[in-house]
Design a protein around this motif. Structure first.
Motif, mmCIF file in Angstrom:
data_model
loop_
_atom_site.group_PDB
_atom_site.id
_atom_site.type_symbol
_atom_site.label_atom_id
_atom_site.label_comp_id
_atom_site.label_asym_id
_atom_site.label_seq_id
_atom_site.Cartn_x
_atom_site.Cartn_y
_atom_site.Cartn_z
ATOM 1 N N THR A 151 36.537 38.443 32.679
ATOM 2 C CA THR A 151 37.455 37.334 32.433
ATOM 3 C C THR A 151 38.918 37.783 32.388
ATOM 4 N N LYS A 152 39.807 36.780 32.417
ATOM 5 C CA LYS A 152 41.258 36.981 32.284
ATOM 6 C C LYS A 152 41.812 37.877 33.380
ATOM 7 N N ALA A 153 41.211 37.770 34.583
ATOM 8 C CA ALA A 153 41.593 38.651 35.688
ATOM 9 C C ALA A 153 43.015 38.399 36.177
ATOM 10 N N ASP A 154 43.563 37.216 35.904
ATOM 11 C CA ASP A 154 44.916 36.905 36.364
ATOM 12 C C ASP A 154 45.987 37.718 35.642
ATOM 13 N N ARG A 155 45.623 38.374 34.551
ATOM 14 C CA ARG A 155 46.603 39.146 33.789
ATOM 15 C C ARG A 155 46.888 40.520 34.393
ATOM 16 N N LEU A 156 46.131 40.895 35.422
ATOM 17 C CA LEU A 156 46.306 42.200 36.051
ATOM 18 C C LEU A 156 46.796 42.045 37.489
ATOM 19 N N THR B 84 43.535 30.304 36.812
ATOM 20 C CA THR B 84 43.785 30.049 38.234
ATOM 21 C C THR B 84 42.560 29.522 38.976
ATOM 22 N N GLY B 85 41.366 29.684 38.367
ATOM 23 C CA GLY B 85 40.137 29.282 39.042
ATOM 24 C C GLY B 85 39.572 30.352 39.952
ATOM 25 N N ASP B 86 40.210 31.520 40.002
ATOM 26 C CA ASP B 86 39.712 32.621 40.826
ATOM 27 C C ASP B 86 38.321 33.038 40.362
ATOM 28 N N GLY B 87 37.380 33.090 41.282
ATOM 29 C CA GLY B 87 36.007 33.470 40.955
ATOM 30 C C GLY B 87 35.090 32.297 40.665
ATOM 31 N N ARG B 88 35.645 31.108 40.550
ATOM 32 C CA ARG B 88 34.840 29.935 40.175
ATOM 33 C C ARG B 88 33.728 29.652 41.178
#
Length: 199
Positions: free
Chosen positions: A146-151, A179-183
């Protein structure tokens, strides 16, 4: 794709589990890993309560999930209490094993366990213990970072490699509730899992 959801039940005891009628996807992870945010992102609405206070969820919450336009629900989500948070009341956390472990071990309609880990945090012993427990129970699972948008891209690649080294038996997908990335990838995993018994 839109989904319609309905709260089914909150269980703090085996006797409170609703009748097992549809395939279930269980969401597990350490407190404050972003579990509720992931669930809400997957269905596109705020069904799971988010909180800045770790350890707030203390029951297994069941939700019915139906694709918009379909006459009947396809599956249930089960949102399990977080683990590894020291400030959760000891008398509460001590009782979790009495209904969480039986749910994972014995629930006949449990099709897939989604294990959530924070991509910004190094691999944790508690997550390793959960994965080993799922192996012993012969439960199918996937690991969602999770929280992949922080990197940044390079940071994310390094973090995923570190997780893969720590949990070589797990398939790992980065996910961002913001962002919905990975959804879409997680939905494909879940739909494959609930179709598996029919194949």
């Amino acid at each position: 794709m839109r989904f319609l959801t309905k709260f089914v039940a909150a269980a703090t005891d085996q006797a409170h589990f609703p009748a097992a009628v549809l395939p279930e996807i269980a969401f597990l992870g350490r407190s404050n890993v972003g579990k509720s945010s992931v669930i809400n992102s997957l269905v596109g609405s705020k069904i799971a309560r988010t909180s800045s206070t770790p350890g707030r969820t203390q029951a297994i919450n069941f939700f019915e999930v139906r694709r918009a336009g379909e006459p009947k629900p396809q599956l249930w989500f089960s949102d399990l209490p977080g683990y590894g948070y020291a400030r959760a009341p000891r008398e509460v956390s001590g009782t979790w094993a009495s209904f969480i472990e039986p749910y994972i071990k014995e629930r006949e309609t449990l099709a897939l366990c989604i294990v959530l880990v924070d991509i910004n945090v190094p691999p944790q012993d508690s997550d390793r213990q959960l994965i080993e427990f799922l192996f012993r129970c012969q439960r199918s699972f996937a690991l969602i970072a999770t929280k992949a948008d922080r990197l940044s891209g390079n940071q994310r690649t390094r973090a995923i490699r570190e997780l893969e080294a720590a949990y070589p038996e797990a398939s790992i997908l980065p996910f961002s509730a913001r962002t919905g990335d990975g959804r879409d990838a997680v939905w494909r995993l879940m739909m494959d899992a609930i179709r598996a018994p029919e194949s």
